[in-house]
Enzyme design. Structure first.
Site, PDB file in Angstrom:
ATOM      1  CB  SER A  48       1.187 -30.716  28.730  1.00  0.00           C
ATOM      2  OG  SER A  48       1.830 -31.706  27.978  1.00  0.00           O
ATOM      3  CG  HIS A  75      -1.435 -27.236  28.809  1.00  0.00           C
ATOM      4  ND1 HIS A  75      -2.404 -27.556  29.735  1.00  0.00           N
ATOM      5  CD2 HIS A  75      -1.110 -28.386  28.186  1.00  0.00           C
ATOM      6  CE1 HIS A  75      -2.637 -28.860  29.681  1.00  0.00           C
ATOM      7  NE2 HIS A  75      -1.874 -29.389  28.746  1.00  0.00           N
ATOM      8  CE  LYS A  86      -4.930 -29.774  26.965  1.00  0.00           C
ATOM      9  NZ  LYS A  86      -3.962 -30.214  25.988  1.00  0.00           N
TER      10      LYS A  86
HETATM   11  C1  LIG Z   1      -3.840 -31.251  25.026  1.00  0.00           C
HETATM   12  C2  LIG Z   1      -2.788 -30.975  24.050  1.00  0.00           C
HETATM   13  C3  LIG Z   1      -2.994 -31.213  22.692  1.00  0.00           C
HETATM   14  C4  LIG Z   1      -4.241 -31.862  22.170  1.00  0.00           C
HETATM   15  O1  LIG Z   1      -5.341 -31.004  22.210  1.00  0.00           O
HETATM   16  P1  LIG Z   1      -6.813 -31.606  22.099  1.00  0.00           P
HETATM   17  O2  LIG Z   1      -7.609 -30.487  21.568  1.00  0.00           O
HETATM   18  O3  LIG Z   1      -7.238 -32.001  23.476  1.00  0.00           O
HETATM   19  O4  LIG Z   1      -6.756 -32.768  21.175  1.00  0.00           O
HETATM   20  C5  LIG Z   1      -1.992 -30.877  21.814  1.00  0.00           C
HETATM   21  N1  LIG Z   1      -0.825 -30.341  22.247  1.00  0.00           N
HETATM   22  C6  LIG Z   1      -0.601 -30.110  23.545  1.00  0.00           C
HETATM   23  C7  LIG Z   1       0.698 -29.515  23.980  1.00  0.00           C
HETATM   24  C8  LIG Z   1      -1.566 -30.423  24.503  1.00  0.00           C
HETATM   25  O5  LIG Z   1      -1.329 -30.210  25.784  1.00  0.00           O
END
Ligand SMILES: *Cc1c(COP(=O)(O)O)cnc(C)c1O
Length: 410
Positions: free
Chosen positions: A198, A226, A258
């Site tokens: 990310s 992502h 996302k």
């Molecule tokens: C954003 C993210 C999460 C967490 O996801 P949420 O649904 O927002 O809690 C987990 N792993 C990665 C790699 C992320 O980028």
């Protein structure tokens, strides 16, 4: 000793219950490491109102602009009207509504997999499932740059841990060879990796990881938060992108927060995985279900992805356009392979100064610094979406160039 009034007030302790909270915050401020959170006063769109100011949004996870897609919004309103604002319970008790079950099924179908299970957030999926997958006598093998929710999931277990260098397949092979020498032999080994990292926007070498996993009889767990909506056929994610099979990648984890534009976590794999997860993951068992309106919105978002593939194409066009221009201007954009573009700045103060400068030009970007990335690798993280226009991106490029020169980055 019996406590009485006198020996209570005569005790001198240097301990204070909460003073360190303020001291720690002041230290973060002094070292330029504190979050300065802004307030979004409109919907998350390319042009939005933040802290009372109209700005160009370049730091949302809402890659496909599904958060405001009419079908997604209508679905959440309709489900809320009919079924209420909340599910009334945990899914494990009495909050498992038809929407949750349908969402599980629709996601599995979208992913061409036997089964999915949806959670309240992606963080909760990782934190709840990972510590159940392995215990004493087992091993977790992690990429050094994995997301904090994987790290916390690992920490909640009593499992042995090993780290391999970021995306380094040879180092992973070395770690696995080492692991084979463990006495007594490990019962279960899991390789855990982000699909898209990310902070850098680069991809895990998933086919090689899957091959090494297979050689050692290890499970492969990929967090594609992502990558979904962006990678693979029609946004089906990293497993689709690399044409891998479900017996090569055993857990594909993701999020609806996302590209899907809503909120909620999920895992996809075999029936055994689903049955195991909802009987074992404590975040699923012991925490409330997402409201029906949320689950209905997620179903609608999957529907949109299936019927309107143009959104995925557009976000890539925007990403390619901005990336080329930033490179031409002389910025170091790291090794991105996705619509996440890191603009390297070095020190956290430089990243903040550039973000502040861009803000004065009406551009909202996120400076990223320690502890999210190494101390000397602070950066601006730019994220593109479907609805950005070329004019908006040109405006961003001009501002980046001006700021980059001013701060000596380019
Ligand atoms: C954003 C993210 C999460 C967490 O996801 P949420 O649904 O927002 O809690 C987990 N792993 C990665 C790699 C992320 O980028």
């Amino acid at each position: 000793m019996k406590l009485n009034f006198w020996n209570v007030i005569n005790v001198t302790v240097s301990r204070h219950p909460t003073k360190y909270l303020g001291e720690e915050y002041q230290r973060l401020v002094r070292e330029n490491l504190n979050w300065e959170i802004k307030v979004l006063e409109s919907a998350s769109e390319p042009i939005c109102i933040v802290n009372g100011k109209e700005v160009l949004m370049l730091c949302a996870n809402n890659y496909l602009n599904l958060a405001t897609h009419p079908k997604v919004v209508e679905a959440t309103i309709e489900a809320t009207r009919k079924y209420g604002a909340g599910a009334g319970s945990d899914r494990s008790i009495s909050g498992n509504m038809i929407f949750h079950e349908e969402l599980d099924r629709r996601l599995a179908k979208f992913k061409n997999a036997p089964a999915s299970l949806t959670f309240q957030t992606g963080f909760m999926a990782n934190e709840g499932l990972i510590p159940q997958l392995a215990g004493r006598g087992d091993l977790f093998v992690s990429d050094e740059l994995n997301h904090g929710s994987i790290i916390d999931g690992v920490r909640l277990s009593r499992t042995d841990r090993a780290i391999f260098k970021h995306k380094d397949v040879e180092d992973l092979a070395r770690v696995m060879e080492e692991a084979e020498k463990h006495d007594p032999p490990y019962n279960h080994i899991w390789i855990l990796t982000d699909g898209v990292f990310s902070m850098d926007g680069d991809l895990a070498p998933l086919p090689e990881i899957a091959r090494i996993g297979k050689e050692h009889g290890a499970g492969v767990y990929v967090d594609d938060a992502h990558g979904e909506g962006v990678l693979g056929e029609g946004g089906r994610g990293i497993v689709s992108h690399f044409h891998l099979r479900r017996d090569e990648v055993h857990v594909e984890m993701g999020t609806f927060s996302k590209a899907f534009g809503v909120i909620g976590g999920h895992i996809t794999g075999g029936e055994d995985l689903r049955n195991f997860a909802y009987n074992k993951a404590r975040t699923w068992l012991l925490s409330g279900a997402v409201p029906p309106g949320v689950a209905a919105a997620c179903i609608a978002a999957i529907d949109v992805l299936e019927k309107e593939p143009q959104h995925v194409r557009r976000v890539w066009e925007n990403r390619n356009y901005l990336l080329e221009a930033l490179k031409d201007a002389g910025f170091d954009t790291g090794n991105t392979e996705t619509p996440i573009i890191p603009v390297m700045c070095g020190k956290s103060k430089t990243a903040r100064d550039l973000a502040d400068f861009l803000w004065t030009k009406g551009i909202f970007v996120l400076p990223i610094f320690y502890p999210m990335v190494a101390r000397d690798k602070a950066r601006i993280r730019v994220q593109l979406c479907t609805k950005h226009t070329t004019e908006q991106l040109d405006r961003a490029i001009d501002a980046f160039e001006e700021g980059g020169r001013k701060l000596g980055i380019i």
